[in-house]
Design an enzyme around this catalytic site. Structure first.
Site, PDB file in Angstrom:
ATOM      1  N   GLN A  86       0.810  -1.213   0.000  1.00 23.67           N
ATOM      2  CA  GLN A  86       0.000   0.000   0.000  1.00 23.67           C
ATOM      3  C   GLN A  86       0.843   1.263   0.000  1.00 23.67           C
ATOM      4  OE1 GLN A  86      -2.394  -0.481   3.525  1.00 23.67           O
ATOM      5  NE2 GLN A  86      -3.435  -2.301   2.742  1.00 23.67           N
ATOM      6  N   HIS A 150      -0.750  -0.068   5.776  1.00 24.58           N
ATOM      7  CA  HIS A 150      -1.154   0.963   6.722  1.00 24.58           C
ATOM      8  C   HIS A 150      -0.131   2.093   6.883  1.00 24.58           C
ATOM      9  CE1 HIS A 150      -3.928  -2.223   8.821  1.00 24.58           C
ATOM     10  NE2 HIS A 150      -4.127  -2.127   7.507  1.00 24.58           N
ATOM     11  N   GLU A 243     -14.034   4.330  10.795  1.00 27.44           N
ATOM     12  CA  GLU A 243     -14.431   5.404  11.708  1.00 27.44           C
ATOM     13  C   GLU A 243     -14.234   6.781  11.106  1.00 27.44           C
ATOM     14  OE1 GLU A 243     -13.077   3.118  15.855  1.00 27.44           O
ATOM     15  OE2 GLU A 243     -12.187   5.058  15.320  1.00 27.44           O
ATOM     16  N   TYR A 253      -7.381   7.343  20.517  1.00 25.65           N
ATOM     17  CA  TYR A 253      -8.571   6.823  19.847  1.00 25.65           C
ATOM     18  C   TYR A 253      -8.652   5.291  19.881  1.00 25.65           C
ATOM     19  CZ  TYR A 253      -9.649  11.561  18.991  1.00 25.65           C
ATOM     20  OH  TYR A 253      -9.962  12.888  19.215  1.00 25.65           O
ATOM     21  N   TYR A 264     -10.361  -9.966  10.947  1.00 25.11           N
ATOM     22  CA  TYR A 264     -10.596 -10.699   9.713  1.00 25.11           C
ATOM     23  C   TYR A 264     -10.756 -12.180  10.043  1.00 25.11           C
ATOM     24  CZ  TYR A 264      -9.046  -6.419   7.455  1.00 25.11           C
ATOM     25  OH  TYR A 264      -8.926  -5.125   7.055  1.00 25.11           O
TER      26      TYR A 264
END
Length: 331
Positions: A86, A150, A243, A253, A264
């Site tokens: 990613q 991520h 979110e 958070y 998963y």
């Protein structure tokens, strides 16, 4: 709770083969026009003067697109970029004083000792020469790690001119509550990379001074509220639990101690969906929509949408429109 408007995720730049799509909502006819196509994993976009656009391609290319949709060659002078999973070349924004200084800011996966990590840099853009110069790295996620998940990487300027940089947990959720390193944090730096003196963790043992908020999973969409000036972001959940948060200075958070959705393949994440001392999202999706970019609608073309929040959804190739009442999602 929310309305889904069936548009392509990338309205201005898309790799879709169809030149345009016409659809109707209960309010308007909306025409989606492909301005340019042929990119490989386009990720970030910034509008330049005279109708030009900057577009990033995740494999590591920065492109200038003119008002007619013509794509220029790869901009030269960029730093080494690790196109891993990613990661790659991700967001791009203009300096608030771009007209005077010609500076742009971009986020990317930076290779180095230990693997790759999210980094943010600034450079001077020479449009005519199709190059950047004077590259300065403003932030490096520490430590770097292997793996391609991520990176976060959205860039947003605050009203005071400081730069917010979102970072993900790099797929290492077990390290996300270790605040001596950079995992799952919103970062806040000055435009020269220095740390603002009013950052919430400056001078606190056990915390990184560049951190603004903590406990995020993978925030890949962010925008500044057009009225309050606050930073809003969304982040990917696991299997459910995407979110929307309004990250406040010094707040945690919760990932992965609390989360909506599940692992998963099933199974509760952490200690459930709430715990004292950890912040709740203002909104969440379960099942996941895989949110991408986000923006507040401030135009006049669709008056009933003014002030609404628009969120791209990768999973269903949708544009989600959320009606707001202050800091609450109402429809």
């Amino acid at each position: 709770m929310f309305r889904l408007i069936a548009l392509m995720i990338a309205v201005v730049v898309t790799t879709a083969a169809n030149a345009e799509t016409l659809l109707r909502t209960q309010y308007h006819a909306v025409r989606v026009v492909t301005v340019a196509e042929g990119f490989k994993h386009p990720w970030g976009l910034a509008f330049l003067p005279e109708g030009r656009m900057l577009v990033t391609e995740r494999p590591g290319r920065l492109r200038i697109v003119d008002g007619g949709g013509r794509i220029g060659p790869t901009v030269t002078g960029m730093p080494p970029i690790g196109a891993v999973g990613q990661g790659g070349l991700l967001d791009v924004v203009l300096d608030p004083d771009y007209g005077q200084n010609g500076l742009i800011y971009f986020s990317y996966a930076e290779p180095g000792k230990g693997g790759v990590g999210t980094a943010a840099a600034r450079a001077k853009l020479d449009v005519a020469g199709n190059r950047v110069s004077d590259v300065k790295v403003l932030f490096r996620q520490q430590p770097k790690s292997n793996g391609g998940r991520h990176f976060g990487s959205r860039l947003v300027f605050g009203l005071d001119g400081t730069l917010f940089i979102t970072t993900g947990d790099r797929g290492e959720s077990q390290r996300n509550q270790d605040f001596t390193i950079n995992r799952g944090q919103v970062i806040r730096v000055n435009r020269d990379g220095s740390i603002p003196k009013d950052n919430p963790f400056v001078g606190r043992v056990g915390y990184r001074p560049e951190a603004w908020s903590l406990g995020h999973r993978n925030p890949q969409g962010a925008a500044r509220h057009p009225v309050t000036g606050k930073l809003w972001l969304h982040e990917h959940g696991a299997q459910g639990g995407d979110e929307i948060n309004i990250p406040a200075a010094g707040k945690n958070y919760g990932w992965p101690i609390i989360a909506y959705g599940e692992h998963y393949g099933g199974g509760q994440i952490g200690e459930g969906s709430a715990k004292p001392g950890l912040e709740q999202p203002i909104y969440y999706w379960d099942p996941s929509i895989a949110p991408s970019g986000m923006a507040f609608y401030t135009g006049d073309q669709f008056p009933k949408w003014k002030g609404n929040l628009l969120v791209g959804a990768l999973k269903y190739r949708l544009l989600v429109r959320l009606e707001l009442d202050g800091e609450r999602v109402v429809a």
